[in-house]
Design a protein around this motif. Structure first.
Motif, PDB file in Angstrom:
ATOM      1  N   GLU A  77       0.171  30.551  39.294  1.00  0.00           N
ATOM      2  CA  GLU A  77      -0.645  30.630  38.081  1.00  0.00           C
ATOM      3  C   GLU A  77      -1.696  29.520  38.186  1.00  0.00           C
ATOM      4  O   GLU A  77      -1.375  28.372  38.444  1.00  0.00           O
ATOM      5  N   VAL A  79      -4.416  27.356  36.184  1.00  0.00           N
ATOM      6  CA  VAL A  79      -4.731  26.963  34.812  1.00  0.00           C
ATOM      7  C   VAL A  79      -5.953  26.057  34.832  1.00  0.00           C
ATOM      8  O   VAL A  79      -5.953  25.024  35.506  1.00  0.00           O
ATOM      9  N   ARG A  90       5.717  24.562  30.366  1.00  0.00           N
ATOM     10  CA  ARG A  90       6.067  25.820  31.021  1.00  0.00           C
ATOM     11  C   ARG A  90       7.585  25.982  31.028  1.00  0.00           C
ATOM     12  O   ARG A  90       8.329  25.077  30.682  1.00  0.00           O
TER      13      ARG A  90
END
Length: 158
Positions: A77, A79, A90
């Protein structure tokens, strides 16, 4: 003279290597760390909640940051972060490998070398402390007093 020039060259090379190492160290955003914040069960799997603690921005021309989060080798992911953010929360499965990369981006679009952290989402939470112990009296009974032991007879005199 030749010997003196050679020594100066060696010393200057060592200084240049040291400065290059310092430049490399300063080109990274800083040390990342994680703080485990909670644990919860989903079916038969424990999920670990954690915060990624971001180091402060030290260069005045940094305008953005990019954080790459990869949990257990799954698709990472990416960000996009502002420069004032200090933590990112998270979740991931217990005992999963966590890989983080933080990169600073300056106003000219230059990217720093990434700060990298590899960790395991370990369960570090103790179970809740048991409640207070107590006792409950459930009855009383009388025991007869034991009979006193008889005193021994004196031995006859001889």
């Amino acid at each position: 003279m030749w010997f003196y020039t050679k020594n100066i060259t060696i010393v200057l090379k060592r200084i240049a290597d040291a400065l290059e190492a310092i430049r490399f160290i300063q080109n990274t955003p800083g040390h990342l760390s994680t703080v485990i914040t909670a644990e919860r069960k989903v079916t038969n799997m424990s999920i670990i909640s954690f915060n990624i603690v971001l180091p402060p921005v030290v260069d005045s021309d940094v305008v953005a940051r990019e954080l790459v989060i990869q949990i257990d080798g799954v698709e990472p992911e990416i960000v996009d972060l502002g420069i004032t953010e200090t933590e990112v929360g998270r979740e991931g499965p217990q005992d999963a490998e966590l890989r983080l990369e933080l990169t600073n981006i300056d106003d000219a679009g230059n990217r720093s070398m990434p700060s990298i952290l590899v960790a395991v989402l370990a369960d570090t939470f103790s179970p809740a402390q048991p409640g207070e112990l107590s006792i409950v009296a459930t009855g009383e009974r009388n025991e007869p007093e034991p009979e006193p032991e008889p005193e021994p007879e004196p031995e006859p005199e001889q």
